[in-house]
Motif scaffolding. Structure first.
Motif, PDB file in Angstrom:
ATOM      1  N   ASN A 122      44.022  33.164  43.360  1.00  0.00           N
ATOM      2  CA  ASN A 122      44.089  34.693  43.312  1.00  0.00           C
ATOM      3  C   ASN A 122      42.992  35.454  43.526  1.00  0.00           C
ATOM      4  OD1 ASN A 122      46.676  33.639  42.472  1.00  0.00           O
ATOM      5  ND2 ASN A 122      45.980  33.725  40.241  1.00  0.00           N
ATOM      6  N   TYR A 123      41.856  35.055  43.081  1.00  0.00           N
ATOM      7  CA  TYR A 123      40.688  35.696  43.213  1.00  0.00           C
ATOM      8  C   TYR A 123      39.316  34.791  42.966  1.00  0.00           C
ATOM      9  CZ  TYR A 123      37.900  39.897  42.787  1.00  0.00           C
ATOM     10  OH  TYR A 123      36.874  41.066  43.238  1.00  0.00           O
ATOM     11  N   ARG A 124      38.380  34.980  43.556  1.00  0.00           N
ATOM     12  CA  ARG A 124      37.129  34.140  43.527  1.00  0.00           C
ATOM     13  C   ARG A 124      36.000  35.268  43.046  1.00  0.00           C
ATOM     14  NH1 ARG A 124      36.470  31.697  49.358  1.00  0.00           N
ATOM     15  NH2 ARG A 124      38.580  31.727  50.040  1.00  0.00           N
ATOM     16  N   THR A 193      41.734  31.611  29.407  1.00  0.00           N
ATOM     17  CA  THR A 193      40.636  32.204  29.588  1.00  0.00           C
ATOM     18  C   THR A 193      40.416  33.637  30.062  1.00  0.00           C
ATOM     19  OG1 THR A 193      39.442  29.930  30.371  1.00  0.00           O
ATOM     20  CG2 THR A 193      38.442  32.017  31.337  1.00  0.00           C
ATOM     21  N   LYS A 194      39.919  34.594  29.487  1.00  0.00           N
ATOM     22  CA  LYS A 194      39.731  35.829  30.017  1.00  0.00           C
ATOM     23  C   LYS A 194      38.573  36.304  30.602  1.00  0.00           C
ATOM     24  CE  LYS A 194      43.480  37.577  27.320  1.00  0.00           C
ATOM     25  NZ  LYS A 194      43.744  37.973  25.992  1.00  0.00           N
ATOM     26  N   LEU A 195      38.500  36.310  31.817  1.00  0.00           N
ATOM     27  CA  LEU A 195      37.478  36.590  32.818  1.00  0.00           C
ATOM     28  C   LEU A 195      37.127  37.953  32.991  1.00  0.00           C
ATOM     29  CD1 LEU A 195      34.862  34.940  34.098  1.00  0.00           C
ATOM     30  CD2 LEU A 195      36.642  34.831  35.997  1.00  0.00           C
ATOM     31  N   ASN A 202      30.855  37.756  37.995  1.00  0.00           N
ATOM     32  CA  ASN A 202      31.267  37.563  36.601  1.00  0.00           C
ATOM     33  C   ASN A 202      30.210  38.283  35.673  1.00  0.00           C
ATOM     34  OD1 ASN A 202      33.195  35.690  37.537  1.00  0.00           O
ATOM     35  ND2 ASN A 202      32.109  34.026  37.171  1.00  0.00           N
ATOM     36  N   ALA A 205      33.208  35.400  29.913  1.00  0.00           N
ATOM     37  CA  ALA A 205      34.364  34.842  29.879  1.00  0.00           C
ATOM     38  C   ALA A 205      34.534  34.474  28.334  1.00  0.00           C
ATOM     39  CB  ALA A 205      34.318  33.391  30.850  1.00  0.00           C
ATOM     40  N   GLU A 231      39.766  24.907  31.658  1.00  0.00           N
ATOM     41  CA  GLU A 231      39.502  26.536  31.444  1.00  0.00           C
ATOM     42  C   GLU A 231      37.845  26.722  31.752  1.00  0.00           C
ATOM     43  OE1 GLU A 231      41.539  28.390  30.490  1.00  0.00           O
ATOM     44  OE2 GLU A 231      43.184  26.922  30.266  1.00  0.00           O
ATOM     45  N   HIS A 234      38.000  28.214  35.156  1.00  0.00           N
ATOM     46  CA  HIS A 234      38.330  29.423  35.377  1.00  0.00           C
ATOM     47  C   HIS A 234      37.184  30.292  34.982  1.00  0.00           C
ATOM     48  CE1 HIS A 234      42.697  29.008  36.177  1.00  0.00           C
ATOM     49  NE2 HIS A 234      42.989  28.456  34.852  1.00  0.00           N
ATOM     50  N   SER A 239      39.782  31.801  39.822  1.00  0.00           N
ATOM     51  CA  SER A 239      40.990  32.287  39.095  1.00  0.00           C
ATOM     52  C   SER A 239      42.216  32.135  40.119  1.00  0.00           C
ATOM     53  CB  SER A 239      40.704  33.908  39.225  1.00  0.00           C
ATOM     54  OG  SER A 239      39.875  34.259  38.603  1.00  0.00           O
TER      55      SER A 239
END
Ligand code: ZN
Length: 273
Positions: A122-124, A193-195, A202, A205, A231, A234, A239
């Motif tokens: 989805n995302y990097r 994980t909330k990044l 980043n 996290a 996790e 992530h 992501s």
């Protein structure tokens, strides 16, 4: 690594000395998904009474869920050959075939462990400065959690690396062990994980790991390890998920292998290159 081995050994010794374990107390371990402990418990049962076929059957099942496939296969096969005309014998024959298929599938996946899945994420995003400062909540899982992070460090040859901080205030990645996951994505989350990132950089996290099973028992370190490993991926900026169950970043990692695949590391490299 040595520390972990020591823990495992002492666990086995403790279990082996408690010879009195009856079938039901072994079954409680099994029902609680403590498969390694359950396997040791049932092993003691059948050592004392080799004809306890029910214990042997659960021994085989515990080994399977503990991912000791070759031993599990041998036990199912033994039951199938010794009691060919009973229900449990027939069922064991089918289970032996299931274990065999699983071993073959794992072998095949490992042989095809090339390339990456960066294209389907989805995302990097990535940490720009190493080492990344990490804090893990003190308690029974701390060593296991740190081992999972170091696995990413070792397998990536230090491409990502970590330093431990004693105060969560100074940490970039924080790991918490919780009874209820705050703000879950689904009912089945055992880790979340909330990044936070800005662009592809980043910022922080926050990892929550569910420490209890559905029956409200504390998970074992063996159960916690693959969840943290997943996790951590992530938290490093992966992501999204892999589409192959040989990779730790496969969505339902709990039923799969507990190691980082080459594809996991290749994906990390694609992000951090
Ligand atoms: Zn995930």
């Amino acid at each position: 690594m040595k520390k972990i081995l020591f823990l495992v050994l002492s666990l086995i010794i403790v279990t082996k000395s408690s010879l009195a374990a009856d079938f039901n107390s072994c079954k409680v371990l099994y029902d609680d998904q403590k498969y390694n402990n359950a396997a040791n418990c049932f092993y003691q049962r059948i050592k004392a009474n080799p004809n306890d076929i029910q214990a042997r059957f659960y021994y085989a099942a515990s080994l399977y869920f503990d991912r000791q496939y070759n031993l599990s296969y041998a036990q199912y096969k033994y039951i199938a050959q010794k009691y060919p005309n009973t229900e449990i014998g027939k069922y064991s024959k089918a289970e032996a075939a299931k274990v065999y298929r699983r071993v073959t599938a794992i072998k095949k996946a490992r042989e095809n462990d090339t390339g990456d899945y960066a294209g389907i994420l989805n995302y990097r995003s990535k940490w720009y400065k190493m080492p990344v400062k990490i804090w893990v909540e003190p308690g029974p899982y701390k060593t296991t959690a740190l081992k999972a992070f170091y696995e990413w460090q070792i397998k990536s040859s230090g491409l990502v690396n970590f330093s431990i901080v004693a105060d969560p205030k100074y940490a970039q990645i924080k790991v918490y062990f919780v009874d209820t996951i705050n703000d879950p994505v689904s009912d089945h989350n055992i880790g979340l994980t909330k990044l936070r990132y800005i662009g592809n950089m980043n910022m922080s996290a926050n990892i929550q790991i569910l420490q209890r099973t559905d029956s409200n028992q504390m998970r074992t370190n063996a159960q916690i390890y693959p969840v943290v490993l997943h996790e951590a991926g992530h938290a490093l900026g992966i992501s999204g998920h892999s589409d192959r169950n040989n990779d730790i970043m496969y969505e339902n990692n709990f039923t799969n292998d507990t190691h980082l695949s080459d594809r996991d590391i290749n994906t990390l490299r694609a992000i951090y290159k």
